[in-house]
Write an enzyme that holds these catalytic residues in place. Structure first.
Site, short mmCIF file in Angstrom:
data_model
loop_
_atom_site.label_atom_id
_atom_site.label_comp_id
_atom_site.label_asym_id
_atom_site.label_seq_id
_atom_site.Cartn_x
_atom_site.Cartn_y
_atom_site.Cartn_z
N ARG A 1 6.74 -6.36 2.88
CA ARG A 1 5.49 -6.82 2.27
C ARG A 1 5.45 -6.31 0.83
O ARG A 1 5.31 -5.11 0.59
CB ARG A 1 4.26 -6.32 3.03
CG ARG A 1 2.96 -6.80 2.39
CD ARG A 1 1.77 -6.70 3.32
NE ARG A 1 1.31 -5.34 3.52
CZ ARG A 1 0.16 -5.03 4.13
NH1 ARG A 1 -0.63 -6.00 4.58
NH2 ARG A 1 -0.19 -3.77 4.30
N ASP B 1 17.41 -10.81 -3.23
CA ASP B 1 18.75 -10.38 -3.65
C ASP B 1 19.16 -9.04 -3.03
O ASP B 1 20.34 -8.81 -2.78
CB ASP B 1 18.83 -10.28 -5.17
CG ASP B 1 19.01 -11.63 -5.85
OD1 ASP B 1 19.22 -12.63 -5.13
OD2 ASP B 1 18.93 -11.69 -7.09
N GLU C 1 -6.61 -12.87 4.08
CA GLU C 1 -7.48 -11.71 4.27
C GLU C 1 -8.74 -11.76 3.41
O GLU C 1 -9.40 -10.74 3.21
CB GLU C 1 -6.69 -10.43 3.97
CG GLU C 1 -5.94 -10.45 2.64
CD GLU C 1 -4.92 -9.33 2.52
OE1 GLU C 1 -5.14 -8.25 3.12
OE2 GLU C 1 -3.90 -9.53 1.84
N HIS D 1 0.81 -1.22 0.00
CA HIS D 1 0.00 0.00 0.00
C HIS D 1 0.85 1.28 0.00
O HIS D 1 0.36 2.34 -0.36
CB HIS D 1 -0.94 0.00 1.20
CG HIS D 1 -2.00 -1.05 1.14
ND1 HIS D 1 -3.02 -1.03 0.21
CD2 HIS D 1 -2.19 -2.17 1.86
CE1 HIS D 1 -3.80 -2.08 0.37
NE2 HIS D 1 -3.32 -2.80 1.37
N ASP E 1 -9.06 -6.04 5.27
CA ASP E 1 -9.65 -6.68 4.09
C ASP E 1 -10.61 -7.80 4.49
O ASP E 1 -11.64 -8.00 3.83
CB ASP E 1 -8.55 -7.22 3.18
CG ASP E 1 -7.94 -6.13 2.33
OD1 ASP E 1 -8.66 -5.55 1.49
OD2 ASP E 1 -6.75 -5.83 2.51
#
Length: 265
Positions: A73, A87, A152, A48, A178
């Site tokens: 996230r 990486d 969610e 987000h 959610d």
């Protein structure tokens, strides 16, 4: 950057819960302030927050000197993106919108080197491998991977037992916002039906020997979730903390009932 032990993964097996801060503002000064505040971990929210790969890496670099774990996230669970995130130095991923065990298994494979997974090798260009200067990185990296899947949706909740059974899934995060929307209670993650669904989810997760996580921004709700079996809890969001603090400060000095006159109308 020498390969570090994954302190977040180790803390999942501790006897006490850990508490973290969401970082959604793509500014490294904010990341440093959050990292130095004393939390157990911080989460860089590229789902987000307006992050790209380069700004996620900048956040990881900003957080690195502090005694705090970094969780990332991503915007979604893509195999190629997971490879890039690993990486640049990500060790713990919280992957949103996981609905099936098959999806969870593919995410695990994307994060691990063979023979466990399918992560591609490019250590000469990888910050995580100290650009090929970390001895035996390829043999050690898998030990420090931590995969958290986020449930969610109603589909994810329905499949939670098979999702938590996937080998390589270390923890499950239940997303209250959610989930509340999916359950018909949009904007009300504290609704009793939502709380009951989350509590039941925690039980399934814990019974499977995995760890449960959640985001809660009030002390009462945090305590409720800890008592219900949550092992890691996000207790604040940088943008919300700044928004609320500045609004509160302005209200101490600005008469909101006199906006027309003060604005020059």
């Amino acid at each position: 950057m020498p390969l570090k032990k994954n302190a977040f993964k180790q803390a999942l097996n501790a006897d006490k819960p850990s508490f973290g801060l969401w970082l959604g503002i793509p500014d490294t000064t904010v990341a440093e302030i959050g990292a130095g505040a004393g939390f157990d971990w911080v989460l860089i929210d590229a789902e987000h927050g307006p992050f790209d790969l380069k700004s996620i890496m900048a956040h990881l670099q900003a957080v690195e000197p502090y005694p705090v774990s970094a969780v990332v996230r991503p915007v979604e669970g893509q195999t190629a993106l997971i490879k890039q995130l690993m990486d640049i130095g990500t060790q713990t991923l919280l992957i949103p919108m996981v609905n099936t065990a098959e999806q969870a298994a593919e995410l695990v494979k994307a994060a691990y080197y063979p023979p466990v997974g399918i992560r591609g090798l490019g250590t000469s260009m990888a910050r995580a491998a100290n650009w090929n200067r970390e001895p035996d990185y390829l043999k050690k990296a898998n030990d420090e991977v931590c995969i958290i899947v986020q449930i969610e949706t109603l589909e994810g909740l329905k499949n939670i037992e098979s999702i938590v059974a996937v080998e390589g899934v270390d923890a499950v995060f239940i997303g209250p916002s959610d989930l509340s929307a999916a359950m018909g209670h949009i904007g009300n993650p504290g609704h009793p039906e939502v709380l009951a669904a989350i509590e039941n989810g925690f039980k399934v997760i814990n019974d499977a020997g995995k760890k449960a996580g959640v985001l809660a921004v009030t002390k009462d709700l945090v305590n409720h979730y800890v008592n219900a079996g949550a092992q890691f809890i996000g207790v604040g969001v940088d943008a919300a903390l700044l928004a609320n603090a500045t609004k509160k400060l302005a209200a101490e000095y600005i008469d909101t009932n006199d906006t027309n006159e003060s604005a020059g109308y």
